[in-house]
Design an enzyme around this catalytic site. Structure first.
Site, PDB file in Angstrom:
ATOM      1  N   ASP A 127      -1.397  -7.156  -7.215  1.00  0.00           N
ATOM      2  CA  ASP A 127      -2.001  -5.975  -7.350  1.00  0.00           C
ATOM      3  C   ASP A 127      -1.901  -4.895  -8.951  1.00  0.00           C
ATOM      4  O   ASP A 127      -2.297  -4.119  -8.880  1.00  0.00           O
ATOM      5  CB  ASP A 127      -1.653  -4.135  -6.525  1.00  0.00           C
ATOM      6  CG  ASP A 127      -0.209  -4.443  -6.103  1.00  0.00           C
ATOM      7  OD1 ASP A 127       0.346  -2.759  -5.824  1.00  0.00           O
ATOM      8  OD2 ASP A 127       1.043  -5.344  -7.039  1.00  0.00           O
ATOM      9  N   SER A 128      -0.749  -5.718  -9.584  1.00  0.00           N
ATOM     10  CA  SER A 128      -1.125  -4.924 -10.861  1.00  0.00           C
ATOM     11  C   SER A 128      -2.608  -5.830 -11.309  1.00  0.00           C
ATOM     12  O   SER A 128      -2.380  -5.608 -12.670  1.00  0.00           O
ATOM     13  CB  SER A 128       0.109  -6.322 -11.756  1.00  0.00           C
ATOM     14  OG  SER A 128       0.081  -7.415 -11.659  1.00  0.00           O
TER      15      SER A 128
ATOM     16  N   ASP B 270      -1.064 -10.126  -2.678  1.00  0.00           N
ATOM     17  CA  ASP B 270      -0.277  -8.596  -2.901  1.00  0.00           C
ATOM     18  C   ASP B 270      -1.515  -8.127  -1.558  1.00  0.00           C
ATOM     19  O   ASP B 270      -2.405  -7.557  -1.581  1.00  0.00           O
ATOM     20  CB  ASP B 270       0.051  -7.742  -4.034  1.00  0.00           C
ATOM     21  CG  ASP B 270       0.917  -8.294  -4.729  1.00  0.00           C
ATOM     22  OD1 ASP B 270       1.005  -7.370  -5.433  1.00  0.00           O
ATOM     23  OD2 ASP B 270       1.899  -8.474  -3.959  1.00  0.00           O
TER      24      ASP B 270
ATOM     25  N   GLU C  57       5.857  -4.602  -0.294  1.00  0.00           N
ATOM     26  CA  GLU C  57       6.631  -4.074  -1.061  1.00  0.00           C
ATOM     27  C   GLU C  57       7.254  -2.804  -0.236  1.00  0.00           C
ATOM     28  O   GLU C  57       7.139  -2.228   0.638  1.00  0.00           O
ATOM     29  CB  GLU C  57       6.333  -3.018  -2.095  1.00  0.00           C
ATOM     30  CG  GLU C  57       5.769  -3.745  -3.560  1.00  0.00           C
ATOM     31  CD  GLU C  57       4.672  -2.166  -4.667  1.00  0.00           C
ATOM     32  OE1 GLU C  57       5.580  -1.415  -4.389  1.00  0.00           O
ATOM     33  OE2 GLU C  57       4.329  -3.322  -5.502  1.00  0.00           O
TER      34      GLU C  57
ATOM     35  N   LYS D  11       1.920 -10.628   0.566  1.00  0.00           N
ATOM     36  CA  LYS D  11       3.906 -10.007  -0.718  1.00  0.00           C
ATOM     37  C   LYS D  11       3.447  -8.613  -0.256  1.00  0.00           C
ATOM     38  O   LYS D  11       2.373  -7.974  -0.230  1.00  0.00           O
ATOM     39  CB  LYS D  11       3.502 -10.369  -1.901  1.00  0.00           C
ATOM     40  CG  LYS D  11       4.838  -9.548  -2.866  1.00  0.00           C
ATOM     41  CD  LYS D  11       5.429  -9.843  -3.659  1.00  0.00           C
ATOM     42  CE  LYS D  11       5.042  -9.302  -4.838  1.00  0.00           C
ATOM     43  NZ  LYS D  11       4.677  -8.111  -4.803  1.00  0.00           N
TER      44      LYS D  11
ATOM     45  N   GLU E 290      12.182  -6.344  -8.185  1.00  0.00           N
ATOM     46  CA  GLU E 290      11.850  -6.163  -9.754  1.00  0.00           C
ATOM     47  C   GLU E 290      13.182  -4.770 -10.330  1.00  0.00           C
ATOM     48  O   GLU E 290      13.105  -4.415 -10.113  1.00  0.00           O
ATOM     49  CB  GLU E 290      10.679  -5.591  -9.500  1.00  0.00           C
ATOM     50  CG  GLU E 290      10.193  -4.922 -10.598  1.00  0.00           C
ATOM     51  CD  GLU E 290       8.557  -4.858 -10.353  1.00  0.00           C
ATOM     52  OE1 GLU E 290       7.619  -5.021  -9.461  1.00  0.00           O
ATOM     53  OE2 GLU E 290       7.639  -4.443 -12.126  1.00  0.00           O
TER      54      GLU E 290
END
Lengths: 353, 353
Positions: A89-90, A128, A160, A158, A228
């Site tokens: 999602d970056s 993501d 978070e 993935k 991270e």
């Protein structure tokens, strides 16, 4: 193309093959005189699997991961032999130009996923779950994860964070049959409560929380965890405590693998402002942005001074006879300027030969 | 940031400014110790206008156009001073990896448009109407064009072809108040009837048709016309016949301007197959794909042999006291391996200093 070679090599007589060729030449799906054609399909399934990752981890071989958001970057990762391709999602920041990862939607992520799936046939594909698509309930989380695999063509997802509800959601997704990669430490979707993109694990409480959360995610069934922006000793501890591999970013050298954002590692964004905000933990392996800038300036120069396109880059011809007929036809229609322009062009082209 | 500087420079007393600073330091939207932040907004509107393009054309100054599909490429075009940024449906091939421009949808195009709009503040922004979004009726064409401007943030649209219904649609879009760029010659959305990506205008009839179609589009109100893959004399004739500028691609040096696809001009796709299918009319101003490939291989090597990340790229610290406390806490919780891993990491980091 290959069928033509086959026929010409293996046909019993030359007249048979030449008649086949004549027939083929008139088929519209055998492109002649084309400008560009498409990619050929890949063959055997060489996709990196969970088992292979587990093996690497067991043999203490570092796992490589890089983000990709479109077909060309996926092809590049494939060619370089990167283990895991993360459709992050970056994208929200590096592709769409937002300040955070929050704005990107599931539908937008799916577009990126599909493009990457088309390009990368060997790396494992992880997608993501974007902000807002999985936090309300386990049901919502499972639904989104299903879409990422079904419509996005990914192999795993993935997500978070490590709050209790998040752990429950991760477990539900694994039970739905979808492999989950966890993500702890600085979780960019949570900058609202974190107070910005701030590294985590820098005091005892926070450091212990990183390790415990990673363990809880392993317990829920995750196959790996991203760490991270945490201090190296904290990442080392988490890596030692887990049986599953850790993938670090800004987390020091003691993780089971590393991940970087495509644009950051390639030095893509060379806008004065962006050069300032390339993360300190990222090593720039090239300065692609500079090269792109130079190339574009050169193109602009070439076009402005008329040197592009030259004869070499103007390949499409019209026979002299047809050019003359064309000129006459234009005159008949009353387009005198056009007629003379066409004749002049033919003369100019002949002069340069 | 600038408000802090303002306050410290202009406040009457140091105690006032220091209390302001103390206050600000606790505000969550002033990021401290951040990893990365976002771009600053641009100011005055420097956007290239139709009037400026007309002026360039009148002064016989070539117009430059390049395609872009995301924020970084848009920023690059902006920095290079390119006149027009085209969000092309070529995205379908170079970004999404399809064999043709047909699969891309309006919603996908809008995502590209928005990302580009965020990145390019100076070039004029033109968005392509994708295959299937404007051919049924003038109403459909106007609706799609409106979406491209309203939701996509573009300044103008481009559509392909010159059949009578297409001319009517172009006129309707202009009447709706939306600037239209035409496109004749090889129109990639029509490969079904063209029989592939085949250059056009190579005989008298076809050549005259190119000129007539361009004129009809001008009549309908187009502000410029793209000429794709036609012989140079034909492009010269069309350019002379029109009052509006022509933008050529694979159409020789006699057009009012030139356009190329971003990935082609930068040599982005270096997959063996793609290198073969870079169009012959395109000059590669760089070999970015090679550089990307090399950089990724180097990253993979660095991670595999453990040299990335080094101390320089592992910036997040935990104090020695806290590291020790962390190690003890882990032991208390029963994570002995983790505790020793943390201590070892601290030792190793101290050794490398």
């Amino acid at each position: 193309m290959s069928c033509i070679r086959f026929l010409t090599k293996h046909s019993p007589s030359s007249s048979f093959s030449s008649s086949i060729l004549r027939h083929i030449r008139f088929m519209s799906n055998v492109p002649e005189n084309t400008v560009y054609s498409g990619p050929t399909p890949q063959t055997a399934n060489q996709r990196t699997t969970l088992m292979q990752l587990r093996q690497k981890h067991r043999n203490s071989k570092p796992i490589t991961m890089v983000t990709a958001y479109d077909y060309p970057s996926a092809v590049h990762l494939d060619m370089a032999g990167i283990d895991i391709c993360l459709v992050g999602d970056s994208a929200s920041m590096v592709v769409h130009g937002h300040d955070t990862t929050l704005p990107i939607t599931v539908d937008e992520m799916l577009v990126h996923c599909r493009a990457v799936a088309r390009g990368a046939k060997n790396p494992m594909l992880v997608g993501d779950l974007p902000f807002g698509s999985y936090e309300s309930s386990s049901d919502q989380a499972v639904d989104t994860a299903v879409r990422i695999l079904k419509e996005g063509g990914m192999d795993a997802i993935k997500l978070e964070g490590g709050s209790p509800s998040r752990i429950v959601a991760a477990k539900a997704i694994v039970e739905a049959g979808i492999a989950v990669m966890g993500h702890v430490g600085l979780t960019p979707q949570a900058i609202s409560v974190l107070g910005g993109f701030r590294p985590q694990g820098r005091n005892i409480l926070s450091a212990v929380k990183v390790v415990e959360t990673a363990l809880a995610l392993q317990e829920a069934g995750c196959f790996s965890v991203v760490l991270e922006c945490v201090p190296a000793p904290v990442a080392a501890a988490a890596t030692a405590a887990l049986q599953i591999p850790t993938i670090g970013i800004g987390a020091g050298p003691f993780c089971s693998g590393q991940v970087l954002v495509y644009h950051d590692l390639l030095g893509m964004l060379q806008h004065p402002h962006h050069a300032k905000v390339t993360p300190k933990f990222c090593k720039q392996y090239a300065r692609v942005g500079d090269i792109i800038n130079k190339a574009l300036l050169e193109y602009k120069e070439d076009v402005t001074n008329g040197s592009f396109p030259d004869a070499h880059h103007s390949p499409y011809k019209i026979s002299e006879a047809d050019a003359e007929g064309f000129s006459n036809e234009l005159q008949k229609l009353g387009f005198d300027k056009a007629a003379s322009a066409a004749s002049e062009a033919v003369q100019k082209l002949n002069a340069t030969k």
